[in-house]
Motif scaffolding. Structure first.
Motif, PDB file in Angstrom:
ATOM      1  N   GLN A 184       0.820  -1.215   0.000  1.00 47.25           N
ATOM      2  CA  GLN A 184       0.000   0.000   0.000  1.00 47.25           C
ATOM      3  C   GLN A 184       0.858   1.272   0.000  1.00 47.25           C
ATOM      4  OE1 GLN A 184      -1.083  -2.587   2.523  1.00 47.25           O
ATOM      5  NE2 GLN A 184      -2.077  -3.317   0.655  1.00 47.25           N
ATOM      6  N   SER A 185       2.092   1.174  -0.438  1.00 44.39           N
ATOM      7  CA  SER A 185       2.996   2.321  -0.399  1.00 44.39           C
ATOM      8  C   SER A 185       2.511   3.445  -1.304  1.00 44.39           C
ATOM      9  CB  SER A 185       4.404   1.910  -0.842  1.00 44.39           C
ATOM     10  OG  SER A 185       5.262   3.027  -0.901  1.00 44.39           O
ATOM     11  N   ASP A 186       2.578   4.689  -0.773  1.00 42.54           N
ATOM     12  CA  ASP A 186       2.307   5.852  -1.604  1.00 42.54           C
ATOM     13  C   ASP A 186       3.596   6.533  -2.053  1.00 42.54           C
ATOM     14  OD1 ASP A 186       3.063   6.866   0.882  1.00 42.54           O
ATOM     15  OD2 ASP A 186       1.634   8.521   0.847  1.00 42.54           O
ATOM     16  N   LEU A 187       4.755   6.062  -1.543  1.00 42.59           N
ATOM     17  CA  LEU A 187       6.028   6.677  -1.905  1.00 42.59           C
ATOM     18  C   LEU A 187       6.709   5.950  -3.062  1.00 42.59           C
ATOM     19  CD1 LEU A 187       7.563   9.121  -0.480  1.00 42.59           C
ATOM     20  CD2 LEU A 187       9.271   7.396   0.085  1.00 42.59           C
ATOM     21  N   LEU A 188       6.437   4.670  -3.207  1.00 44.86           N
ATOM     22  CA  LEU A 188       7.017   3.875  -4.293  1.00 44.86           C
ATOM     23  C   LEU A 188       5.876   3.302  -5.129  1.00 44.86           C
ATOM     24  CD1 LEU A 188       9.433   2.638  -5.732  1.00 44.86           C
ATOM     25  CD2 LEU A 188       9.378   0.753  -4.078  1.00 44.86           C
ATOM     26  N   PRO A 189       5.417   4.028  -6.150  1.00 44.82           N
ATOM     27  CA  PRO A 189       4.323   3.537  -6.995  1.00 44.82           C
ATOM     28  C   PRO A 189       4.695   2.239  -7.697  1.00 44.82           C
ATOM     29  CG  PRO A 189       4.717   5.879  -7.365  1.00 44.82           C
ATOM     30  CD  PRO A 189       5.862   5.371  -6.540  1.00 44.82           C
ATOM     31  N   ASP A 190       3.681   1.457  -7.993  1.00 47.88           N
ATOM     32  CA  ASP A 190       3.910   0.170  -8.661  1.00 47.88           C
ATOM     33  C   ASP A 190       4.664   0.362  -9.973  1.00 47.88           C
ATOM     34  OD1 ASP A 190       3.178  -2.804  -9.023  1.00 47.88           O
ATOM     35  OD2 ASP A 190       2.393  -1.882 -10.851  1.00 47.88           O
ATOM     36  N   GLY A 191       4.340   1.396 -10.738  1.00 47.94           N
ATOM     37  CA  GLY A 191       5.003   1.607 -12.020  1.00 47.94           C
ATOM     38  C   GLY A 191       6.482   1.893 -11.880  1.00 47.94           C
ATOM     39  N   VAL A 192       6.857   2.669 -10.868  1.00 50.34           N
ATOM     40  CA  VAL A 192       8.272   2.956 -10.630  1.00 50.34           C
ATOM     41  C   VAL A 192       8.990   1.675 -10.211  1.00 50.34           C
ATOM     42  CG1 VAL A 192       9.915   4.237  -9.200  1.00 50.34           C
ATOM     43  CG2 VAL A 192       7.845   5.364 -10.051  1.00 50.34           C
ATOM     44  N   ALA A 193       8.378   0.907  -9.307  1.00 49.38           N
ATOM     45  CA  ALA A 193       8.994  -0.347  -8.873  1.00 49.38           C
ATOM     46  C   ALA A 193       9.181  -1.296 -10.052  1.00 49.38           C
ATOM     47  CB  ALA A 193       8.138  -0.998  -7.789  1.00 49.38           C
ATOM     48  N   ALA A 194       8.177  -1.372 -10.935  1.00 50.84           N
ATOM     49  CA  ALA A 194       8.287  -2.251 -12.105  1.00 50.84           C
ATOM     50  C   ALA A 194       9.429  -1.802 -13.008  1.00 50.84           C
ATOM     51  CB  ALA A 194       6.968  -2.253 -12.868  1.00 50.84           C
ATOM     52  N   ALA A 195       9.576  -0.489 -13.210  1.00 54.81           N
ATOM     53  CA  ALA A 195      10.664   0.021 -14.044  1.00 54.81           C
ATOM     54  C   ALA A 195      12.021  -0.313 -13.442  1.00 54.81           C
ATOM     55  CB  ALA A 195      10.522   1.529 -14.224  1.00 54.81           C
ATOM     56  N   MET A 196      12.113  -0.344 -12.118  1.00 51.43           N
ATOM     57  CA  MET A 196      13.387  -0.653 -11.463  1.00 51.43           C
ATOM     58  C   MET A 196      13.811  -2.104 -11.679  1.00 51.43           C
ATOM     59  SD  MET A 196      12.774   1.497  -7.940  1.00 51.43           S
ATOM     60  CE  MET A 196      14.365   1.116  -7.183  1.00 51.43           C
ATOM     61  N   THR A 197      12.858  -2.973 -11.975  1.00 52.42           N
ATOM     62  CA  THR A 197      13.213  -4.372 -12.263  1.00 52.42           C
ATOM     63  C   THR A 197      13.682  -4.551 -13.700  1.00 52.42           C
ATOM     64  OG1 THR A 197      10.979  -5.036 -12.948  1.00 52.42           O
ATOM     65  CG2 THR A 197      11.487  -5.139 -10.590  1.00 52.42           C
ATOM     66  N   ARG A 198      13.455  -3.524 -14.547  1.00 53.39           N
ATOM     67  CA  ARG A 198      13.832  -3.624 -15.961  1.00 53.39           C
ATOM     68  C   ARG A 198      15.073  -2.800 -16.294  1.00 53.39           C
ATOM     69  NH1 ARG A 198       8.199  -2.444 -16.402  1.00 53.39           N
ATOM     70  NH2 ARG A 198       8.739  -0.313 -17.084  1.00 53.39           N
ATOM     71  N   ARG A 199      15.323  -1.754 -15.523  1.00 53.49           N
ATOM     72  CA  ARG A 199      16.393  -0.822 -15.830  1.00 53.49           C
ATOM     73  C   ARG A 199      17.602  -1.024 -14.922  1.00 53.49           C
ATOM     74  NH1 ARG A 199      13.906   5.201 -16.588  1.00 53.49           N
ATOM     75  NH2 ARG A 199      16.152   5.637 -16.535  1.00 53.49           N
ATOM     76  N   GLY A 200      18.745  -0.481 -15.360  1.00 55.64           N
ATOM     77  CA  GLY A 200      19.938  -0.481 -14.526  1.00 55.64           C
ATOM     78  C   GLY A 200      20.285  -1.866 -14.012  1.00 55.64           C
TER      79      GLY A 200
END
Length: 295
Positions: A243-259
């Protein structure tokens, strides 16, 4: 570096021990667990918190690691800044972290950071401690922040309330940090007792310098760190409260694909940020830290 009071030691390993060290003209406080000869792991807290938040995780990790839990400048028992605009920002925190690592004569370390502590680890791993952090755990933090969540945090952190009693302070903490998820009564009480300072009029308030929230006003893009994230070349574990409001699902998903393509774990029944105080969360961190460090 000087040693201060020793708390009650858990059986089987030394600690916790309270220490102070001068870093770049600032005195930092940290609590140390485990044997000095063991591999080092830093546990770094969030914006308005202290290193004592990690007591439960540290007690488990100390069987295998030398565990260092700092108070960031302006928090806990560390010195408050005489230059808050310069000191209360991620690049300065990363330089202080590197100075602490050097003072402890560490060549390599693992890093677990909650919220701001994760952002400091991200920046340090890409800059001041590049090549020295072997594992990075980002607890509910990404390379960008949603404005509404920042507004929520700065609203309560920028105006710390004062109370007549510690019991009243604890009740406020239980509400303000409800997104942390389940904590025992003893853990809530410990949070209150390690989160307070007494004012001249006898009331109690939060431990930190209210000027810490100036980071978001003076350095509004301080948490825009995709360039540093994409440059990381080390294993990254991304923990997220469902239920985090600081780490949106879309940002977390991008972090698994990038860098570094982080490994992601979401925890139910909590938001920002998982307290790392219950077995599923502690075990996830411990298992990740035990993996080989090369990508």
């Amino acid at each position: 570096m000087r040693e201060d009071s020793r708390c009650a030691a858990a059986p089987g390993f030394p600690g916790p021990v309270s220490r102070y060290v001068g870093c770049l003209g600032r005195e930092l406080h940290f609590v140390e667990w485990g044997r000095a000869s063991a591999p080092a792991v830093f546990l770094w807290h969030g914006l308005a918190r202290t290193g004592r938040d990690f007591d439960d995780l540290a007690q488990v990790l100390a069987a295998r690691y030398r565990v260092i839990c700092p108070d960031t400048i302006g928090r806990g028992l560390s010195q408050w800044s005489t230059d808050p605009v310069e000191d209360y920002r991620l690049d300065s925190y990363a330089r202080l972290a590197a100075a602490l690592v050097d003072a402890l004569e560490l060549t390599q370390l693992r890093w677990v950071g909650t919220s701001m502590g994760g952002a400091i680890g991200l920046v340090a791993a890409a800059t001041t401690l590049r090549g020295r952090i072997s594992h990075l755990v980002l607890n509910d933090i990404g390379p960008e922040l949603p404005a509404p969540a920042v507004d929520r945090i700065t609203t309560y952190a920028g105006n710390p309330p004062a109370f007549a009693t510690v019991t009243e302070l604890e009740a406020w903490l239980r509400q303000a940090y409800r997104p942390y998820g389940w904590q025992s009564d003893a853990q809530w009480r410990r949070m209150a007792e390690t989160s307070m300072r007494r004012l001249p009029d006898g009331r109690v308030t939060l431990h930190y310098d209210p000027a810490i929230v100036g980071q978001f006003r003076h350095h509004p893009r301080d948490y825009d760190r995709w360039d540093e994230y994409d440059a990381l070349r080390l294993p990254v574990l991304l923990l997220r409260g469902a239920q985090s409001d600081l780490l949106p699902d879309g940002v977390a998903a991008a972090m698994t694909r990038r860098g570094p393509r982080a490994t992601r774990i979401d925890f139910e029944d909590c938001g920002h940020a998982p307290a790392l105080n219950v077995p599923p969360q502690i075990n996830a961190v411990a298992e990740f830290l035990a993996r080989p460090g090369e990508l």
